[in-house]
Design a protein around this motif. Structure first.
Motif, PDB file in Angstrom:
ATOM      1  N   PRO A  14       0.830  -1.210   0.000  1.00 40.35           N
ATOM      2  CA  PRO A  14       0.000   0.000   0.000  1.00 40.35           C
ATOM      3  C   PRO A  14       0.867   1.263   0.000  1.00 40.35           C
ATOM      4  CG  PRO A  14      -0.828  -1.588   1.582  1.00 40.35           C
ATOM      5  CD  PRO A  14       0.499  -2.102   1.102  1.00 40.35           C
ATOM      6  N   ILE A  15       0.400   2.296  -0.688  1.00 38.97           N
ATOM      7  CA  ILE A  15       1.131   3.565  -0.747  1.00 38.97           C
ATOM      8  C   ILE A  15       0.455   4.626   0.119  1.00 38.97           C
ATOM      9  CG2 ILE A  15       2.224   3.147  -2.984  1.00 38.97           C
ATOM     10  CD1 ILE A  15      -0.017   4.726  -4.316  1.00 38.97           C
ATOM     11  N   GLY A  16      -0.332   4.180   1.073  1.00 35.75           N
ATOM     12  CA  GLY A  16      -1.038   5.080   1.974  1.00 35.75           C
ATOM     13  C   GLY A  16      -1.566   4.305   3.168  1.00 35.75           C
ATOM     14  N   PRO A  17      -2.412   4.929   3.966  1.00 31.75           N
ATOM     15  CA  PRO A  17      -2.952   4.285   5.169  1.00 31.75           C
ATOM     16  C   PRO A  17      -4.134   3.358   4.851  1.00 31.75           C
ATOM     17  CG  PRO A  17      -3.720   6.538   5.054  1.00 31.75           C
ATOM     18  CD  PRO A  17      -2.791   6.339   3.884  1.00 31.75           C
ATOM     19  N   TYR A  18      -3.836   2.248   4.178  1.00 29.67           N
ATOM     20  CA  TYR A  18      -4.847   1.244   3.858  1.00 29.67           C
ATOM     21  C   TYR A  18      -4.155  -0.104   3.709  1.00 29.67           C
ATOM     22  CZ  TYR A  18      -3.180   1.843  -0.957  1.00 29.67           C
ATOM     23  OH  TYR A  18      -2.403   1.907  -2.072  1.00 29.67           O
ATOM     24  N   ASN A  19      -4.928  -1.166   3.562  1.00 29.44           N
ATOM     25  CA  ASN A  19      -4.408  -2.514   3.360  1.00 29.44           C
ATOM     26  C   ASN A  19      -4.736  -2.994   1.958  1.00 29.44           C
ATOM     27  OD1 ASN A  19      -3.275  -3.506   6.003  1.00 29.44           O
ATOM     28  ND2 ASN A  19      -5.253  -2.697   6.665  1.00 29.44           N
ATOM     29  N   LEU A  28     -14.272 -10.570   0.758  1.00 33.20           N
ATOM     30  CA  LEU A  28     -12.922 -10.036   0.644  1.00 33.20           C
ATOM     31  C   LEU A  28     -13.029  -8.723  -0.124  1.00 33.20           C
ATOM     32  CD1 LEU A  28      -9.867 -10.582   1.164  1.00 33.20           C
ATOM     33  CD2 LEU A  28      -9.785 -11.357  -1.229  1.00 33.20           C
ATOM     34  N   PHE A  29     -12.628  -7.637   0.516  1.00 35.80           N
ATOM     35  CA  PHE A  29     -12.658  -6.310  -0.087  1.00 35.80           C
ATOM     36  C   PHE A  29     -11.231  -5.955  -0.490  1.00 35.80           C
ATOM     37  CE2 PHE A  29     -16.166  -6.662   2.857  1.00 35.80           C
ATOM     38  CZ  PHE A  29     -17.232  -6.124   2.160  1.00 35.80           C
ATOM     39  N   VAL A  30     -10.968  -5.930  -1.798  1.00 37.95           N
ATOM     40  CA  VAL A  30      -9.627  -5.669  -2.307  1.00 37.95           C
ATOM     41  C   VAL A  30      -9.527  -4.197  -2.699  1.00 37.95           C
ATOM     42  CG1 VAL A  30      -7.903  -6.267  -4.056  1.00 37.95           C
ATOM     43  CG2 VAL A  30      -9.407  -8.055  -3.125  1.00 37.95           C
ATOM     44  N   SER A  31      -8.538  -3.522  -2.132  1.00 38.42           N
ATOM     45  CA  SER A  31      -8.308  -2.117  -2.449  1.00 38.42           C
ATOM     46  C   SER A  31      -7.976  -1.954  -3.926  1.00 38.42           C
ATOM     47  CB  SER A  31      -7.138  -1.572  -1.623  1.00 38.42           C
ATOM     48  OG  SER A  31      -7.485  -1.537  -0.259  1.00 38.42           O
ATOM     49  N   GLY A  32      -8.220  -0.770  -4.444  1.00 44.67           N
ATOM     50  CA  GLY A  32      -7.920  -0.481  -5.837  1.00 44.67           C
ATOM     51  C   GLY A  32      -6.463  -0.781  -6.162  1.00 44.67           C
ATOM     52  N   GLN A  33      -6.273  -1.507  -7.249  1.00 40.46           N
ATOM     53  CA  GLN A  33      -4.927  -1.877  -7.681  1.00 40.46           C
ATOM     54  C   GLN A  33      -4.568  -1.109  -8.945  1.00 40.46           C
ATOM     55  OE1 GLN A  33      -2.766  -4.114  -5.944  1.00 40.46           O
ATOM     56  NE2 GLN A  33      -4.362  -3.537  -4.483  1.00 40.46           N
ATOM     57  N   VAL A  34      -3.320  -0.653  -8.977  1.00 41.56           N
ATOM     58  CA  VAL A  34      -2.780  -0.008 -10.161  1.00 41.56           C
ATOM     59  C   VAL A  34      -1.623  -0.858 -10.666  1.00 41.56           C
ATOM     60  CG1 VAL A  34      -3.561   2.296  -9.472  1.00 41.56           C
ATOM     61  CG2 VAL A  34      -1.253   1.527  -8.837  1.00 41.56           C
ATOM     62  N   ALA A 108     -14.889   7.090 -15.747  1.00 43.09           N
ATOM     63  CA  ALA A 108     -13.713   7.893 -16.055  1.00 43.09           C
ATOM     64  C   ALA A 108     -13.603   8.957 -14.972  1.00 43.09           C
ATOM     65  CB  ALA A 108     -13.845   8.523 -17.431  1.00 43.09           C
ATOM     66  N   VAL A 109     -12.388   9.171 -14.511  1.00 43.14           N
ATOM     67  CA  VAL A 109     -12.149  10.136 -13.438  1.00 43.14           C
ATOM     68  C   VAL A 109     -11.096  11.142 -13.888  1.00 43.14           C
ATOM     69  CG1 VAL A 109     -12.820   8.535 -11.609  1.00 43.14           C
ATOM     70  CG2 VAL A 109     -10.429   8.625 -12.348  1.00 43.14           C
ATOM     71  N   LYS A 110     -11.013  12.233 -13.183  1.00 40.74           N
ATOM     72  CA  LYS A 110     -10.084  13.294 -13.566  1.00 40.74           C
ATOM     73  C   LYS A 110      -8.630  12.874 -13.406  1.00 40.74           C
ATOM     74  CE  LYS A 110      -9.139  18.140 -12.869  1.00 40.74           C
ATOM     75  NZ  LYS A 110      -9.576  19.375 -12.268  1.00 40.74           N
ATOM     76  N   GLY A 111      -8.337  12.075 -12.394  1.00 43.97           N
ATOM     77  CA  GLY A 111      -6.961  11.643 -12.155  1.00 43.97           C
ATOM     78  C   GLY A 111      -6.921  10.399 -11.299  1.00 43.97           C
ATOM     79  N   LEU A 112      -5.832   9.628 -11.438  1.00 47.07           N
ATOM     80  CA  LEU A 112      -5.634   8.403 -10.661  1.00 47.07           C
ATOM     81  C   LEU A 112      -4.258   8.459  -9.998  1.00 47.07           C
ATOM     82  CD1 LEU A 112      -7.140   5.849 -13.196  1.00 47.07           C
ATOM     83  CD2 LEU A 112      -8.011   6.342 -10.895  1.00 47.07           C
ATOM     84  N   PRO A 113      -4.062   7.667  -8.937  1.00 45.51           N
ATOM     85  CA  PRO A 113      -2.768   7.685  -8.252  1.00 45.51           C
ATOM     86  C   PRO A 113      -1.602   7.422  -9.201  1.00 45.51           C
ATOM     87  CG  PRO A 113      -4.367   6.369  -7.032  1.00 45.51           C
ATOM     88  CD  PRO A 113      -4.992   6.714  -8.345  1.00 45.51           C
ATOM     89  N   LYS A 114      -0.519   8.148  -9.001  1.00 40.60           N
ATOM     90  CA  LYS A 114       0.718   7.993  -9.779  1.00 40.60           C
ATOM     91  C   LYS A 114       0.529   8.238 -11.274  1.00 40.60           C
ATOM     92  CE  LYS A 114       3.206   5.101  -6.541  1.00 40.60           C
ATOM     93  NZ  LYS A 114       4.443   5.875  -6.348  1.00 40.60           N
ATOM     94  N   GLY A 115      -0.589   8.871 -11.652  1.00 47.14           N
ATOM     95  CA  GLY A 115      -0.829   9.196 -13.054  1.00 47.14           C
ATOM     96  C   GLY A 115      -1.137   7.998 -13.938  1.00 47.14           C
ATOM     97  N   VAL A 116      -1.607   6.900 -13.336  1.00 43.19           N
ATOM     98  CA  VAL A 116      -1.920   5.701 -14.128  1.00 43.19           C
ATOM     99  C   VAL A 116      -3.199   5.911 -14.929  1.00 43.19           C
ATOM    100  CG1 VAL A 116      -0.742   4.166 -12.497  1.00 43.19           C
ATOM    101  CG2 VAL A 116      -3.204   4.577 -12.249  1.00 43.19           C
ATOM    102  N   ASN A 117      -3.461   4.965 -15.829  1.00 42.78           N
ATOM    103  CA  ASN A 117      -4.653   5.046 -16.673  1.00 42.78           C
ATOM    104  C   ASN A 117      -5.806   4.183 -16.195  1.00 42.78           C
ATOM    105  OD1 ASN A 117      -3.739   6.809 -18.873  1.00 42.78           O
ATOM    106  ND2 ASN A 117      -2.207   5.215 -19.154  1.00 42.78           N
ATOM    107  N   VAL A 118      -5.510   3.188 -15.348  1.00 43.64           N
ATOM    108  CA  VAL A 118      -6.557   2.281 -14.884  1.00 43.64           C
ATOM    109  C   VAL A 118      -6.293   1.853 -13.447  1.00 43.64           C
ATOM    110  CG1 VAL A 118      -5.394   0.266 -15.899  1.00 43.64           C
ATOM    111  CG2 VAL A 118      -7.846   0.132 -15.413  1.00 43.64           C
ATOM    112  N   GLU A 119      -7.367   1.793 -12.661  1.00 39.90           N
ATOM    113  CA  GLU A 119      -7.343   1.274 -11.304  1.00 39.90           C
ATOM    114  C   GLU A 119      -8.589   0.399 -11.155  1.00 39.90           C
ATOM    115  OE1 GLU A 119      -7.234   2.660  -6.599  1.00 39.90           O
ATOM    116  OE2 GLU A 119      -7.183   4.183  -8.179  1.00 39.90           O
ATOM    117  N   ILE A 120      -8.417  -0.765 -10.541  1.00 37.80           N
ATOM    118  CA  ILE A 120      -9.536  -1.689 -10.373  1.00 37.80           C
ATOM    119  C   ILE A 120      -9.584  -2.173  -8.935  1.00 37.80           C
ATOM    120  CG2 ILE A 120     -10.589  -3.877 -11.106  1.00 37.80           C
ATOM    121  CD1 ILE A 120      -9.122  -3.559 -13.798  1.00 37.80           C
TER     122      ILE A 120
END
Length: 126
Positions: A14-19, A28-34, A108-120
């Motif tokens: 994780p790159i922040g305060p999450y798991n 099972l709740f999986v955090s957004g992956q880039v 579609a969103v204005k921006g994603l972490p680290k400037g990626v194109n897709v997060e799931i």
């Protein structure tokens, strides 16, 4: 409520305060992956196809740590930097499932972490 952290070194830390994921009450709740390559910490940004494959590999690693697979996923959320990427992402995403697909929304969103194109992110049962 019973809550268990699911963590593997086969997916990006994780790159922040999450798991990476939380198991609670049979879900099972999986955090957004880039598209971070776990072995190097670098982004896989060659093409939208390779980026999407890396995202799906990261999800797969977390599912495997929880002793689950893609057939256990009941809900996904796909975030895109541009809706014009939808067809390419959809083709790669779909190749990871057989039979019954999960429920899903794609936005579609204005921006994603680290400037990626897709997060799931996903929710699985099992």
């Amino acid at each position: 409520m019973s809550k268990q952290i699911v963590q593997t070194d086969k997916a990006p830390a994780p790159i922040g305060p999450y798991n990476q994921a939380i198991r609670a009450n049979g879900f099972l709740f999986v955090s957004g992956q880039v598209a971070i390559v776990p072995e190097t910490g670098a982004l896989e940004t060659g093409t939208i196809q390779t980026e999407t494959h890396q995202v799906m590999k990261n999800i797969q690693a977390i599912l495997e740590e929880a002793k689950l697979d893609f057939s256990h996923i009941v809900k996904t959320t796909i975030f895109l930097s541009d809706m014009n990427l939808f067809a390419s992402v959809n083709e790669i995403y779909g190749s990871y499932f057989t039979g019954a697909y999960p429920a899903r929304e794609t936005v579609a969103v204005k921006g994603l972490p680290k400037g990626v194109n897709v997060e799931i992110s996903v929710i699985a049962v099992g």
